[in-house]
Structure formats: C-alpha cells, structure tokens
Design a protein around this motif. Structure first.
Motif, PDB file in Angstrom:
ATOM      1  N   LEU A  16     -14.080   0.220  -4.509  1.00 15.49           N
ATOM      2  CA  LEU A  16     -14.432  -0.716  -3.439  1.00 15.49           C
ATOM      3  C   LEU A  16     -13.316  -1.739  -3.225  1.00 15.49           C
ATOM      4  CD1 LEU A  16     -18.135  -1.619  -4.320  1.00 15.49           C
ATOM      5  CD2 LEU A  16     -17.358  -0.344  -2.319  1.00 15.49           C
ATOM      6  N   PRO A  17     -13.014  -2.073  -1.967  1.00 14.03           N
ATOM      7  CA  PRO A  17     -12.111  -3.207  -1.745  1.00 14.03           C
ATOM      8  C   PRO A  17     -12.796  -4.461  -2.271  1.00 14.03           C
ATOM      9  CG  PRO A  17     -13.194  -2.578   0.313  1.00 14.03           C
ATOM     10  CD  PRO A  17     -13.557  -1.530  -0.701  1.00 14.03           C
ATOM     11  N   HIS A  18     -12.042  -5.275  -3.012  1.00 14.34           N
ATOM     12  CA  HIS A  18     -12.670  -6.415  -3.698  1.00 14.34           C
ATOM     13  C   HIS A  18     -12.170  -7.767  -3.179  1.00 14.34           C
ATOM     14  CE1 HIS A  18     -14.611  -8.765  -6.716  1.00 14.34           C
ATOM     15  NE2 HIS A  18     -13.478  -9.139  -7.288  1.00 14.34           N
ATOM     16  N   THR A  19     -10.871  -7.921  -3.068  1.00 15.90           N
ATOM     17  CA  THR A  19     -10.347  -9.178  -2.541  1.00 15.90           C
ATOM     18  C   THR A  19      -8.879  -9.006  -2.176  1.00 15.90           C
ATOM     19  OG1 THR A  19     -10.126 -11.560  -2.946  1.00 15.90           O
ATOM     20  CG2 THR A  19      -9.650 -10.109  -4.790  1.00 15.90           C
ATOM     21  N   TYR A  20      -8.434  -9.740  -1.183  1.00 12.92           N
ATOM     22  CA  TYR A  20      -7.012  -9.760  -0.840  1.00 12.92           C
ATOM     23  C   TYR A  20      -6.271 -10.701  -1.776  1.00 12.92           C
ATOM     24  CZ  TYR A  20      -7.394  -7.142   3.530  1.00 12.92           C
ATOM     25  OH  TYR A  20      -7.564  -6.149   4.455  1.00 12.92           O
ATOM     26  N   GLY A  21      -5.003 -10.366  -2.033  1.00 15.75           N
ATOM     27  CA  GLY A  21      -4.154 -11.265  -2.789  1.00 15.75           C
ATOM     28  C   GLY A  21      -3.909 -12.544  -2.016  1.00 15.75           C
ATOM     29  N   PRO A  22      -3.394 -13.590  -2.675  1.00 16.31           N
ATOM     30  CA  PRO A  22      -3.222 -14.905  -2.033  1.00 16.31           C
ATOM     31  C   PRO A  22      -2.462 -14.854  -0.714  1.00 16.31           C
ATOM     32  CG  PRO A  22      -2.834 -15.079  -4.388  1.00 16.31           C
ATOM     33  CD  PRO A  22      -2.981 -13.616  -4.083  1.00 16.31           C
ATOM     34  N   GLU A  23      -1.439 -14.012  -0.618  1.00 19.56           N
ATOM     35  CA  GLU A  23      -0.643 -13.938   0.610  1.00 19.56           C
ATOM     36  C   GLU A  23      -1.202 -12.919   1.600  1.00 19.56           C
ATOM     37  OE1 GLU A  23       1.655 -16.156   1.076  1.00 19.56           O
ATOM     38  OE2 GLU A  23       1.218 -16.901  -0.947  1.00 19.56           O
ATOM     39  N   GLY A  24      -2.235 -12.217   1.204  1.00 18.54           N
ATOM     40  CA  GLY A  24      -2.866 -11.250   2.106  1.00 18.54           C
ATOM     41  C   GLY A  24      -2.087  -9.968   2.294  1.00 18.54           C
ATOM     42  N   GLN A  25      -1.132  -9.671   1.393  1.00 21.60           N
ATOM     43  CA  GLN A  25      -0.325  -8.462   1.520  1.00 21.60           C
ATOM     44  C   GLN A  25      -0.692  -7.391   0.498  1.00 21.60           C
ATOM     45  OE1 GLN A  25       1.677  -8.082   4.179  1.00 21.60           O
ATOM     46  NE2 GLN A  25       0.745 -10.066   4.703  1.00 21.60           N
ATOM     47  N   THR A  26      -1.608  -7.719  -0.388  1.00 26.52           N
ATOM     48  CA  THR A  26      -2.118  -6.740  -1.343  1.00 26.52           C
ATOM     49  C   THR A  26      -3.641  -6.783  -1.303  1.00 26.52           C
ATOM     50  OG1 THR A  26      -2.091  -8.353  -3.144  1.00 26.52           O
ATOM     51  CG2 THR A  26      -0.145  -6.950  -2.892  1.00 26.52           C
ATOM     52  N   LEU A  27      -4.252  -5.690  -1.745  1.00 26.14           N
ATOM     53  CA  LEU A  27      -5.707  -5.612  -1.786  1.00 26.14           C
ATOM     54  C   LEU A  27      -6.115  -5.103  -3.164  1.00 26.14           C
ATOM     55  CD1 LEU A  27      -8.384  -5.887  -0.239  1.00 26.14           C
ATOM     56  CD2 LEU A  27      -8.067  -3.541   0.579  1.00 26.14           C
ATOM     57  N   ILE A  28      -6.987  -5.850  -3.820  1.00 18.69           N
ATOM     58  CA  ILE A  28      -7.497  -5.453  -5.126  1.00 18.69           C
ATOM     59  C   ILE A  28      -8.742  -4.597  -4.930  1.00 18.69           C
ATOM     60  CG2 ILE A  28      -8.470  -6.282  -7.307  1.00 18.69           C
ATOM     61  CD1 ILE A  28      -6.822  -8.868  -6.831  1.00 18.69           C
ATOM     62  N   PHE A  29      -8.788  -3.459  -5.631  1.00 14.65           N
ATOM     63  CA  PHE A  29      -9.944  -2.575  -5.629  1.00 14.65           C
ATOM     64  C   PHE A  29     -10.666  -2.700  -6.968  1.00 14.65           C
ATOM     65  CE2 PHE A  29      -7.223  -0.822  -2.432  1.00 14.65           C
ATOM     66  CZ  PHE A  29      -8.020  -0.087  -1.552  1.00 14.65           C
ATOM     67  N   SER A  60       0.684  -1.802   3.044  1.00 11.88           N
ATOM     68  CA  SER A  60       1.412  -0.722   3.721  1.00 11.88           C
ATOM     69  C   SER A  60       1.119   0.622   3.070  1.00 11.88           C
ATOM     70  CB  SER A  60       2.916  -1.008   3.717  1.00 11.88           C
ATOM     71  OG  SER A  60       3.402  -1.129   2.384  1.00 11.88           O
ATOM     72  N   ASP A  61       0.995   0.649   1.745  1.00  8.11           N
ATOM     73  CA  ASP A  61       0.668   1.897   1.046  1.00  8.11           C
ATOM     74  C   ASP A  61      -0.750   2.350   1.365  1.00  8.11           C
ATOM     75  OD1 ASP A  61       3.174   1.966  -0.188  1.00  8.11           O
ATOM     76  OD2 ASP A  61       2.480   0.741  -1.872  1.00  8.11           O
ATOM     77  N   ILE A  62      -1.685   1.408   1.428  1.00  8.62           N
ATOM     78  CA  ILE A  62      -3.079   1.744   1.762  1.00  8.62           C
ATOM     79  C   ILE A  62      -3.159   2.295   3.177  1.00  8.62           C
ATOM     80  CG2 ILE A  62      -5.412   0.825   2.057  1.00  8.62           C
ATOM     81  CD1 ILE A  62      -4.600  -1.376   0.017  1.00  8.62           C
ATOM     82  N   GLU A  63      -2.489   1.629   4.101  1.00  2.63           N
ATOM     83  CA  GLU A  63      -2.546   2.047   5.505  1.00  2.63           C
ATOM     84  C   GLU A  63      -1.924   3.418   5.707  1.00  2.63           C
ATOM     85  OE1 GLU A  63      -0.631  -1.325   7.124  1.00  2.63           O
ATOM     86  OE2 GLU A  63      -2.462  -2.544   7.212  1.00  2.63           O
ATOM     87  N   ALA A  64      -0.947   3.773   4.858  1.00  3.74           N
ATOM     88  CA  ALA A  64      -0.320   5.094   4.967  1.00  3.74           C
ATOM     89  C   ALA A  64      -1.273   6.207   4.552  1.00  3.74           C
ATOM     90  CB  ALA A  64       0.945   5.136   4.104  1.00  3.74           C
ATOM     91  N   GLU A  65      -2.276   5.891   3.748  1.00  2.00           N
ATOM     92  CA  GLU A  65      -3.218   6.901   3.242  1.00  2.00           C
ATOM     93  C   GLU A  65      -4.582   6.871   3.928  1.00  2.00           C
ATOM     94  OE1 GLU A  65      -2.499   9.186   1.144  1.00  2.00           O
ATOM     95  OE2 GLU A  65      -0.609   8.497   0.262  1.00  2.00           O
TER      96      GLU A  65
END
Length: 339
Positions: A16-29, A60-65
């Motif tokens: 499950l997507p859990h939270t975005y990193g502080p800068e909003g460029q990573t997503l924690i699952f 960017s890696d998530i969006e590619a998949e």
C-alpha cells in the motif's frame, strides 16, 4: 523483503502507498496482506506498530511501472467521524466482490499537501495514490477506500479525477456527534479542537472568529463548529456530484443496516442482492464493536451507552446544540447536508 523491486511494489496490491517523503519525490510503501487489513483498525503507523515492512521508491520509477498494474473500480466513504464508517467499511469487505481499506494514512498526507498548495504537482501526487489504491486484491474486485475525516480535503479532487467513482457521505446529527466525542473523555474533547483547527484551515465556510474568540470557545463549541463545517462540505459535494454521491445519516444505518448496506452496494455497483445485504447485517460484523472486534456490541448496547453519556452531560449538550443552531441560522447554513 527489503530488496523488493519497484515493479513488485507496483504490481502487488498488498504493498500500500503509505506516505510521501518530505520533498514529495519519493513514496513509502507498506506491506499489508489482506488478512492483516481486516485485523487493523486503521492503516496508520500507530496501528502497524512496526510489524509491517516498509520500502521507499522514487516517483519517476513508480510512474515508469504503473501502467502495467491492474486496476479496478474505486469508491469512497467520507465521514464526519463517530458515525459508523468503520463498521460500514468492514461490511464491504466481500472477497470476490470488493476489498475495503480503512483510512490509509497516505490520503491524510496528500490532503495536508493540498491544503498547503492546491497546485498541479499535488493533484498529480493524488492521482498516483489513487492509481495505486485502485489495484484490486483479486481479479474482478472493486476497491472501497474509507478515508479519515482528516483527509476529507481530497474528496472533491478525487471524485473529479475518477469520473466513474462513487462516494458515500456518512454523517451523524449534532447531538449524536457531541455524545460520541464525550464518550471518549478528555481525548474526545482534544480531538474536537483538532478537527476544528484542521477544518478551518481549508473550509470555504468562514466562521468569523478572531484568535481571542477562538480561545473562548468551549471544547464542545469547537467540536460543534467542526461538525458544521463538515456538514456544509458534504452539502457542497452533493450539489457538485449529484447522483455520484449518497448522503447517509448514521441513525438510518443503525436503524436499518440491511437497507443502508444494500443502498451502498447498489451505489458502488457491487453484485449484491437485498438478501446478501441482509445476511451481512445479520452476521458477526454488525454484532461486534467495529473498532474492537473481540468485543460483542449490539445496537441496543450502543443505544444504552449513548443514553448514559447523553444523560450525564445533558445540560452542556443542550446548550451547545442551541448555540450552534442559532449560529448556523444567523449565517444561513443548513444543519443537514442536501443536494
């Protein structure tokens, strides 16, 4: 599982997507299997207690998949709190038909971002989260995502991004709301003020209080204003989205659970008959406390608890209800949401 690939994160809906990193460029699952979801009260860290693996990935890696991930219909439950939303969510966990999730923390994260800035980048972050949440756990299932009411800011943009999605707007009357807050003692009073501060940060309903006047409000006055802002919000959603949303008062759900459940499953397009709904309403889900599933909890017991707290706090509740009614009338705000 710490070496899981981004492709696996995206393809496996147990992540499950859990939270975005502080800068909003990573997503924690966070990895939460289906059986664990049904045991957890909410999909928060407080309830994970460090028992579920987390992995971070770049956007960017998530969006590619993401294009290769399965997707199903996603529908929503938004609520004013203390109104049976967790119970309804549990009732909609119907393997083969629908999977439900209770208050994924990531939606609060996105809501807070939208409150700070309603810009395109945050709308895109919401879009990515919706794309991940709508992955079904089994082929052919719909997804029902119940939100925390601290995430209600996402309701309008989420429904605009998902034209086929439907939403239940579940609410209680003011007296029930206040009694439910008082059941929780000091923590209920604290929570009422937190909701008030959260809602006034983005609600279009301008209350006109200055800083000193806010300090002079009692806890229950603040809670009642939070309730009013939510009722106003639900009315605006009903006007904007018409038949795509259903206003449901909690009293109606508890009085006739089979009817309410059938109306909800019909709204969401789930393959459930009136008998299916009646069977669920007569089953163990409605005979247990929604937040403490090891505890038997009948409608009659709930009514007795409510009456006891209401009687013990009758004077305060009556005064706040009259005050809020006068305040709403003065400002031309309805006490019931309506399309």
């Amino acid at each position: 599982m710490n070496d899981v690939s981004v492709r696996d994160l995206v393809k496996n809906p147990e992540w499950l997507p859990h939270t975005y990193g502080p800068e909003g460029q990573t997503l924690i699952f966070v990895h939460v299997p289906r059986d664990a979801r049904s045991r957890l009260r909410f999909l928060f860290d407080e309830h994970f207690k460090g028992n579920f693996t987390k992995v971070s990935a770049g956007l960017s890696d998530i969006e590619a998949e993401i294009r290769s991930a399965q997707r199903g219909p996603i529908h929503f439950i938004f609520h004013t709190s203390f109104c049976g939303s967790t119970l309804m969510t549990r009732a909609l966990e119907i393997p083969g038909v629908a999977t439900s999730m209770s208050e994924p923390a990531v939606m609060i994260n996105v809501a807070n971002r939208l409150i700070r800035s309603n810009d395109r980048s945050n709308i895109e972050r919401l879009e990515l989260v919706l794309r991940l949440l709508e992955r079904p756990l089994a082929a052919g299932e719909s997804v029902v995502a119940k939100q925390s009411n601290f995430a209600n800011r996402v309701a309008d943009p989420a429904l605009r991004l998902r034209k086929e999605s439907r939403a239940v707007l579940l609410y209680s009357d003011l007296e029930t709301y206040l009694i439910s807050s008082l059941k929780r003692g000091m923590w209920g009073r604290i929570l009422g003020r937190k909701w008030f501060n959260y809602l006034r940060s983005w609600s279009p309903l301008q209350l006109g209080f200055d800083a000193n006047e806010i300090l002079e409000l009692t806890d229950m006055q603040a809670a009642s204003l939070a309730w009013l802002m939510q009722i106003h919000h639900f009315g605006e959603l009903a006007k904007a989205f018409g038949s795509r949303v259903m206003l449901l008062e909690s009293g109606d759900m508890f009085a006739a659970p089979a009817d309410a459940l059938h109306r909800v499953t019909t709204l969401f397009g789930l393959a459930q008959t009136e008998k299916d709904a009646a069977d669920i309403a007569a089953g163990p889900i409605f005979a247990k406390h929604s937040k403490f599933m090891d505890r038997d909890y009948s409608v009659e017991e709930r009514k007795r608890e409510t009456e006891a707290v209401g009687n013990a706090n009758a004077e305060e509740i009556s005064m706040v209800v009259k005050w809020l009614s006068s305040f709403a009338d003065h400002h031309g705000v309805s006490l019931r949401p309506a399309a």
